[in-house]
Design a protein around this motif. Sequence first.
Motif, PDB file in Angstrom:
ATOM      1  N   VAL A   8      85.640  59.741  59.629  1.00  7.23           N
ATOM      2  CA  VAL A   8      86.603  59.949  60.731  1.00  7.23           C
ATOM      3  C   VAL A   8      87.624  60.929  60.126  1.00  7.23           C
ATOM      4  O   VAL A   8      88.378  60.384  59.183  1.00  7.23           O
ATOM      5  N   LEU A   9      88.031  62.106  60.810  1.00 13.35           N
ATOM      6  CA  LEU A   9      89.029  62.702  60.310  1.00 13.35           C
ATOM      7  C   LEU A   9      89.522  63.746  61.493  1.00 13.35           C
ATOM      8  O   LEU A   9      89.315  63.809  62.419  1.00 13.35           O
ATOM      9  N   ARG A  10      90.739  64.584  61.068  1.00 14.64           N
ATOM     10  CA  ARG A  10      91.617  65.359  62.176  1.00 14.64           C
ATOM     11  C   ARG A  10      90.766  66.646  62.257  1.00 14.64           C
ATOM     12  O   ARG A  10      90.148  66.990  61.269  1.00 14.64           O
ATOM     13  N   GLU A  11      90.754  67.413  63.084  1.00 16.31           N
ATOM     14  CA  GLU A  11      90.133  68.558  63.333  1.00 16.31           C
ATOM     15  C   GLU A  11      90.241  69.611  62.193  1.00 16.31           C
ATOM     16  O   GLU A  11      89.081  70.225  61.629  1.00 16.31           O
ATOM     17  N   ALA A  12      91.627  69.676  61.604  1.00 18.34           N
ATOM     18  CA  ALA A  12      92.062  70.607  60.757  1.00 18.34           C
ATOM     19  C   ALA A  12      91.236  70.129  59.191  1.00 18.34           C
ATOM     20  O   ALA A  12      90.987  70.909  58.402  1.00 18.34           O
ATOM     21  N   ASP A  13      90.709  68.868  59.251  1.00 24.65           N
ATOM     22  CA  ASP A  13      89.975  68.607  57.897  1.00 24.65           C
ATOM     23  C   ASP A  13      88.502  68.701  57.950  1.00 24.65           C
ATOM     24  O   ASP A  13      87.695  68.644  56.965  1.00 24.65           O
ATOM     25  N   LEU A  14      88.126  69.277  59.077  1.00 24.39           N
ATOM     26  CA  LEU A  14      86.506  69.274  59.590  1.00 24.39           C
ATOM     27  C   LEU A  14      85.963  70.331  58.439  1.00 24.39           C
ATOM     28  O   LEU A  14      84.824  70.083  58.186  1.00 24.39           O
ATOM     29  N   ALA A  15      86.687  71.496  58.183  1.00 32.14           N
ATOM     30  CA  ALA A  15      85.994  72.554  57.558  1.00 32.14           C
ATOM     31  C   ALA A  15      85.680  72.106  55.995  1.00 32.14           C
ATOM     32  O   ALA A  15      84.731  72.586  55.523  1.00 32.14           O
ATOM     33  N   THR A  16      86.415  71.206  55.531  1.00 33.47           N
ATOM     34  CA  THR A  16      86.073  70.656  54.123  1.00 33.47           C
ATOM     35  C   THR A  16      85.152  69.418  53.768  1.00 33.47           C
ATOM     36  O   THR A  16      84.869  68.920  52.989  1.00 33.47           O
ATOM     37  N   CYS A  17      84.637  69.005  55.124  1.00 30.97           N
ATOM     38  CA  CYS A  17      83.880  67.745  55.213  1.00 30.97           C
ATOM     39  C   CYS A  17      82.481  67.963  54.855  1.00 30.97           C
ATOM     40  O   CYS A  17      81.796  68.893  55.669  1.00 30.97           O
ATOM     41  N   PRO A  18      81.913  67.661  53.938  1.00 37.00           N
ATOM     42  CA  PRO A  18      80.518  68.028  53.402  1.00 37.00           C
ATOM     43  C   PRO A  18      79.432  67.294  54.046  1.00 37.00           C
ATOM     44  O   PRO A  18      78.142  67.296  53.892  1.00 37.00           O
ATOM     45  N   THR A  19      79.948  66.296  55.377  1.00 31.49           N
ATOM     46  CA  THR A  19      78.755  65.474  55.857  1.00 31.49           C
ATOM     47  C   THR A  19      79.218  65.501  57.261  1.00 31.49           C
ATOM     48  O   THR A  19      80.037  66.175  57.820  1.00 31.49           O
ATOM     49  N   ALA A  20      78.557  64.684  58.044  1.00 30.90           N
ATOM     50  CA  ALA A  20      78.941  64.230  59.236  1.00 30.90           C
ATOM     51  C   ALA A  20      80.149  63.902  59.677  1.00 30.90           C
ATOM     52  O   ALA A  20      80.926  63.262  58.771  1.00 30.90           O
ATOM     53  N   ALA A  21      80.669  64.239  60.905  1.00 37.11           N
ATOM     54  CA  ALA A  21      82.252  63.638  60.970  1.00 37.11           C
ATOM     55  C   ALA A  21      82.404  63.455  62.611  1.00 37.11           C
ATOM     56  O   ALA A  21      81.710  63.661  63.282  1.00 37.11           O
TER      57      ALA A  21
END
Lengths: 342, 342, 342
Positions: free
Chosen positions: B62-75
């Motif tokens: 669970v994260l902010r949209e701004a962090d989506l790019a660096t997320c290696p998994t589903a979000a």
Amino acid sequence: MSTIHYTVAGLAERFGLVASGDGARVIDGVGTLAGAGPSQLSFLSNSKYSSQLAATRAGVVVLREADLATCPTAALVASDPYVAYAKLAALFERMPAAAAGIHPSAVVADSAQVDPGASVGPGCVIGERAVIAEGVVLGPHCIVGEDCTVGAHSRLVARVTLVTRVTLGQRVLVHPGAVIGSDGFGLAFERDHWIKLPQLGGVRVGDDCEIGANTTIDRGALDDTVLEEDVRLDNQIQIAHNVHVGAHTAMAGCAAVAGSARIGRYCMIGGNAGVLGHLELADRVTITAKSLVTHSIREPGEYSSGVPLQDNRQWRKNAARFKHLDEYARRLSTLEKDSDNE
Amino acid sequence: MSTIHYTVAGLAERFGLVASGDGARVIDGVGTLAGAGPSQLSFLSNSKYSSQLAATRAGVVVLREADLATCPTAALVASDPYVAYAKLAALFERMPAAAAGIHPSAVVADSAQVDPGASVGPGCVIGERAVIAEGVVLGPHCIVGEDCTVGAHSRLVARVTLVTRVTLGQRVLVHPGAVIGSDGFGLAFERDHWIKLPQLGGVRVGDDCEIGANTTIDRGALDDTVLEEDVRLDNQIQIAHNVHVGAHTAMAGCAAVAGSARIGRYCMIGGNAGVLGHLELADRVTITAKSLVTHSIREPGEYSSGVPLQDNRQWRKNAARFKHLDEYARRLSTLEKDSDNE
Amino acid sequence: MSTIHYTVAGLAERFGLVASGDGARVIDGVGTLAGAGPSQLSFLSNSKYSSQLAATRAGVVVLREADLATCPTAALVASDPYVAYAKLAALFERMPAAAAGIHPSAVVADSAQVDPGASVGPGCVIGERAVIAEGVVLGPHCIVGEDCTVGAHSRLVARVTLVTRVTLGQRVLVHPGAVIGSDGFGLAFERDHWIKLPQLGGVRVGDDCEIGANTTIDRGALDDTVLEEDVRLDNQIQIAHNVHVGAHTAMAGCAAVAGSARIGRYCMIGGNAGVLGHLELADRVTITAKSLVTHSIREPGEYSSGVPLQDNRQWRKNAARFKHLDEYARRLSTLEKDSDNE
């Protein structure tokens, strides 16, 4: 619902007060000046509330003679209205019923002595050689450990634990969650680990003491931890092993006294104040809230530590400067010397 | 062991979040970014932990949209990931079983009313005229004294004591060892000893409040002690008689509020902070940890007292100087005057 | 009454000490230098009490070799008399009897495992999947919640609550009123109200830890709250969720540690000291009483905050000046510049 009632004249007679106004008025309860109704008693002690007197709807007000003129209703005149009110109000307290005898769910050791007139509530556990005197009330879930004594007419409200070797005097009142007689915190450090020192003493609590909810009083390492008579402890107070508290001393919530400290008589320890171990406080010492006592106090009086609350931004600036206070003092002295030499 | 499981897409739909990546992934628990495995949900709220995102093995974050790019998994994208995580994680909490009905070891007074759907655990004691509403869970050893009411779906985890005249609202959560409704600390000094003032009021606790372990809340002297709705108290907090705490105020561990103080709504009281008696705090006041409030606060904002931690040797020098601060200020003024006169 | 007794020579042999004087003397108890009688053992460790040695009536005194000359009675010579005394005194402690087996009033869940050699006292409640190991003593009214484990030879004195997912190591001692495994204080603020974060972790307590009366230790939000081995906590300490306390660290009464702080090994936290959340303290850090730690500490040593206690009138003047400390520092700098320019 209440069946307790007295006339104003009856109350005056009972407590030696002078009644003014309608002596036949019937009083069946108490209330604040702002909230009391015509069958209730109220009081005016703190001049802060004087303005509420003229508008009160109370049936009778306990007050000083000087306030009688502005009282719109019956009055009871007292030199100390707060003390008079304390005694009057006690008439209207409904205490929970406490039938004599031992509740069937209680567990009482064979060698324990429980006076037949004592009341032992549900779930109480009474250990070997414990003594419960006449008129004692143990509310639900009290634990009275081995070799403990509860003096006549004491009341443990509920869920109080006396661990071991605790002696309570007469008319002691202990509130829920209090733990008396737990191990003192005694440790010796051997090379690379701690060794516990057995805590072989007990706790002695004098007559008419009151001990607040979740307060803890440890038993002594060798000699006893002692509270003399009429000591009044609020909630969540911590009294360490071998502390001695003089008669009539009162402590507000969350105060703490470290091991072997000796507090005098008629002291007032403010909320969350602390006293370090092995110190002595003279009689009639007052410590203000949250202060830390780091040296013995030989003279009666009021003592404080701490710094005032400020807006966080202002406070940050001042607090940062505190770290250089010694330097500032030196620089000030240097400037003074320079100034003198000119 | 757990049989609780959801797909990522299912979680997104349930809480109105936007899913990114493998929506069919099955999630059966939660974990930290560093510790969660491929079937677990984690979250990134505090940017301090951003560096852990790239390496996480969590199944979904669970994260902010701004962090989506660096997320290696589903979000799961949320405007406030911490709030979203709080709701998501609640799905995976296994609460201890609490069967409806009264445990045979409980002791219930004749005039008490216990809803048939309530759960009353082992060793509970319920006094005269107490009311236990529907869906209430009383864990082991709770004591609900005379004239107390526990509102619907409230939970007393274990060993909670409501002394007398305590009313809890709905969905109130109380942790072990808490004591609510104990005697306020009211004393009048007569000549040479203390006289106790009867504490005739009660305590009213609003809906959705939470009260921490070993916290104590005294009942009022005449009027009630009041917590409005959604007040959140951590462990070992002390609330004295006739305190009024506004809705949504939160207090951290070991905070203490003295008698008749009035705390506003949406206040934040830091750990071991204290508020003196009879003060008023406006809405949205924040008090930092260990500060002492000695005067009423009329404006929202953050307030502090105390001095910073230092190496003990440095601190000793500065602390010794504090005792002469008034003198230094005077000497500074004198120097300034001398300087002006030159 | 006591039937425990040893000769001085026997004690010397048992603990590898050198005896001086009458080795045949029989010792049946312990006492202070001032209070011990001829059949009692005492000790001299703190030189503050040296003057009491010459007058002691104790049967034998544990002391340093340097003090032997002034000892009027038999002696046991030790390099660290306090450590030697701790071990000797333990011989004379009478512990309350704790018969193996489960008291009939205890309530034990079907899936709980209780070792046949363990003692489960009156009113204990043991939840599903709990494990009670050999030699464990649960005093009256202990609650061991679901999925908790109590390691071998641990002792819960009375009225201890382990809420859920708590694992105690071996020989852990927990005093009355302690609550371990209660919900951490985790809240998310959504718009206008609080949302609770489920607390899904547990608490792990290492071997040989001691936990004081009415101390509270919350369970972790996701990972566990951890006390390593030989951690010693006094009464009324608050340990928040996800705190990690290193081995052999000791904390005095009323200390508090906020969430996710990490305390090193061999630290000493003074009475009512506080540590803010998410900080780290190195090994062998000492914090003096009532100090507040507001930043991480990387170096061993002693650290303090606070200001000294003074007579209230003096203190008021100094405290008022604190609010202007930043201004004073600026004025001081200005004067210095002016002085340099002359």
